[in-house]
Structure formats: C-alpha cells, structure tokens
Design an enzyme around this catalytic site. Structure first.
Site, mmCIF file in Angstrom:
data_model
loop_
_atom_site.group_PDB
_atom_site.id
_atom_site.type_symbol
_atom_site.label_atom_id
_atom_site.label_comp_id
_atom_site.label_asym_id
_atom_site.label_seq_id
_atom_site.Cartn_x
_atom_site.Cartn_y
_atom_site.Cartn_z
ATOM 1 N N ASP A 64 0.830 -1.202 0.000
ATOM 2 C CA ASP A 64 0.000 0.000 0.000
ATOM 3 C C ASP A 64 0.870 1.261 0.000
ATOM 4 O O ASP A 64 2.043 1.226 0.353
ATOM 5 C CB ASP A 64 -0.867 0.054 1.271
ATOM 6 C CG ASP A 64 -1.899 -1.057 1.335
ATOM 7 O OD1 ASP A 64 -1.967 -1.886 0.409
ATOM 8 O OD2 ASP A 64 -2.645 -1.092 2.336
ATOM 9 N N HIS A 116 -5.968 2.708 -3.852
ATOM 10 C CA HIS A 116 -5.942 2.993 -2.411
ATOM 11 C C HIS A 116 -6.479 4.407 -2.172
ATOM 12 O O HIS A 116 -6.062 5.089 -1.237
ATOM 13 C CB HIS A 116 -4.497 2.856 -1.918
ATOM 14 C CG HIS A 116 -4.331 2.713 -0.434
ATOM 15 N ND1 HIS A 116 -5.149 1.938 0.370
ATOM 16 C CD2 HIS A 116 -3.408 3.251 0.425
ATOM 17 C CE1 HIS A 116 -4.734 2.009 1.629
ATOM 18 N NE2 HIS A 116 -3.697 2.805 1.696
ATOM 19 N N HIS A 175 -5.312 9.626 0.675
ATOM 20 C CA HIS A 175 -5.173 8.882 1.928
ATOM 21 C C HIS A 175 -5.850 9.559 3.124
ATOM 22 O O HIS A 175 -5.256 9.697 4.200
ATOM 23 C CB HIS A 175 -3.695 8.615 2.241
ATOM 24 C CG HIS A 175 -3.460 7.305 2.954
ATOM 25 N ND1 HIS A 175 -3.743 7.142 4.298
ATOM 26 C CD2 HIS A 175 -3.000 6.116 2.519
ATOM 27 C CE1 HIS A 175 -3.435 5.902 4.650
ATOM 28 N NE2 HIS A 175 -2.998 5.249 3.588
ATOM 29 N N HIS A 229 3.915 -2.045 2.917
ATOM 30 C CA HIS A 229 3.804 -0.672 2.401
ATOM 31 C C HIS A 229 5.073 -0.262 1.655
ATOM 32 O O HIS A 229 6.155 -0.264 2.249
ATOM 33 C CB HIS A 229 3.549 0.297 3.561
ATOM 34 C CG HIS A 229 2.243 0.055 4.258
ATOM 35 N ND1 HIS A 229 2.062 -1.007 5.121
ATOM 36 C CD2 HIS A 229 1.058 0.713 4.190
ATOM 37 C CE1 HIS A 229 0.803 -0.988 5.563
ATOM 38 N NE2 HIS A 229 0.173 0.052 5.016
#
Ligand SMILES: [Zn+2]
Length: 230
Positions: free
Chosen positions: A47, A97, A101, A190
């Site tokens: 991610d 994603h 964010h 990540h």
C-alpha cells in the site's frame, strides 16, 4: 445514527469499531481478507506507493520471481507516474488505495466517491489500466462505500496479516508474517508512507527479502480470485 444503533444493539461500541475497521467485517461493504486455502501460494500486497523507493522493491520481487498487487494512492501516482508504469511493466497488478489517503469515517458518500474516483482517474491516466481492487486508507470502511464500489466495479480487499512495517524493524515484521504464510493468505506491507516524498522503507525492503527467502510463491490478488464481473 445507524452506527449508534449497531452499537446499542450489541450493547457495546466494540462491534461498531469492528464494522468499520475489522479485517473480516462485511457490514459496510463486502470484502475479501483471505483467498482459497487450496491456492498455490499467497498474495503479496503493498500500500501507499508508488514512492521513490518502489523501484528497489521491484528489484527484490524480480530476484525472487514474485508478483504482487500494489494499492497506490492517486496523489503518489501523479507525483511518480513513471514508477506506476514500472510496476505494471514488471508484471505486477496495480490497485486503488484512494487519492490522498484521508480518513473515511464520518464523511459523506460524495467525499468517498471523490477520493476513490480520484485515485482511479490517476491510475487510468498514468497506466491506462482500470483497477479491479480497492483497499481503503487505514482499512476504514464507511457508509456509502458499497454503492461507490459497485459503480466503479471495484472489489474490496483487506488482508490476512499486516506487517506494521511503518514502525517495526524488519526482523519483527518478518517474524509476525511468516507464521501466517499459508496458501491463500493476503499479506499487507507498504512501499510508501502515506503521501511522504522519498520515504525510508528500508524495513519493508529487508522484511520482504526475509519473507521471500522462505515463502511459497507470491502472487497478485487476481491470481487468487476469479472476478465476479467476468
Ligand atoms: Zn495506506
């Protein structure tokens, strides 16, 4: 209102928190958190990329002949479109994603639609690909997510095990993940740190190396699941 009702019905706020953040919760939107147990390997997912460090990760994956799914942020893709294209060119899967964010809880459906749609637009512009998978920032599902995912034909993927690689040393990340590396597992790491430019992801890179040295084959998510849209 609804979340208060859920909490009251359960007699505990714990259920409401699980509905929003629990990896196996299906309440706010249907999600996968592991693949079939007879899969030939596990799914490796990253991610918060792409980042300036992603090409180093691509080298590690290539050395181990591993494939992964990258849940990228639209804002990072706009900063580094060529890295997004490198991910695709190396045979990996690119997934959404969101865009910048944010936290999705206590936001309206229009906010979710804008962030998820913004992430999709950035990926399509940079790579020409329409992603199949979506993973919400911080793993948070919220009211209104289900119709947005349906509109964009996105499937929601959580994880079987998450490495907490944004704060743990590599040996602890690998030690937490190794026991979970069964067929069909979905591993979450990540390759970026939210929207930070030039993030230090050395722990992630070292942990990935340690995992791939002992692991069964690593696949993309789409190798684990047949699409319901096909
Ligand atoms: Zn994230």
């Amino acid at each position: 209102m609804l979340i208060a009702a859920i909490g009251a019905a359960a007699g505990a706020a714990g259920l409401a928190a699980w509905a929003v953040r629990g990896k196996s919760s299906q309440l706010l939107a249907p999600a996968v958190w592991r693949g079939p147990r007879d899969a030939a390997g596990f799914a490796l997912t990253f991610d918060d990329g792409p980042s300036e460090s992603t090409p180093r990760l691509l080298n590690i994956l290539a050395r181990h002949n591993a494939r992964a799914t990258f849940f990228v942020c639209g804002a990072n893709v706009r900063r580094l479109p060529s890295v997004a294209r490198e991910i695709v060119a190396a045979g990996h899967e690119i997934a959404c994603h969101g865009d910048v964010h944010p936290y999705y809880h206590f936001r309206g459906a229009a906010f979710l639609r804008r962030d998820i749609g913004g992430g999709m637009d950035a990926i399509q512009t940079a790579t020409g690909i329409t992603p199949r998978w979506f993973r919400p920032p911080y793993g948070i599902r919220w009211f209104g997510m289900r119709p947005v995912l349906r509109e964009l034909h996105l499937e929601l993927a959580m994880w079987t095990v998450i490495g907490r690689d944004w704060k743990l040393p590599a040996s602890e990340i690998a030690a937490a993940i190794r026991p979970e590396l069964r067929p069909g597992a979905i591993v979450c790491l990540h390759d970026g740190r939210i929207l930070t430019a030039n993030p230090n992801i050395d722990n992630t890179l070292d942990a990935t190396r340690q995992i791939l040295e002992v692991a069964p084959p690593a696949f993309t998510l789409s190798r684990l699941f047949v699409s319901p849209w096909e």
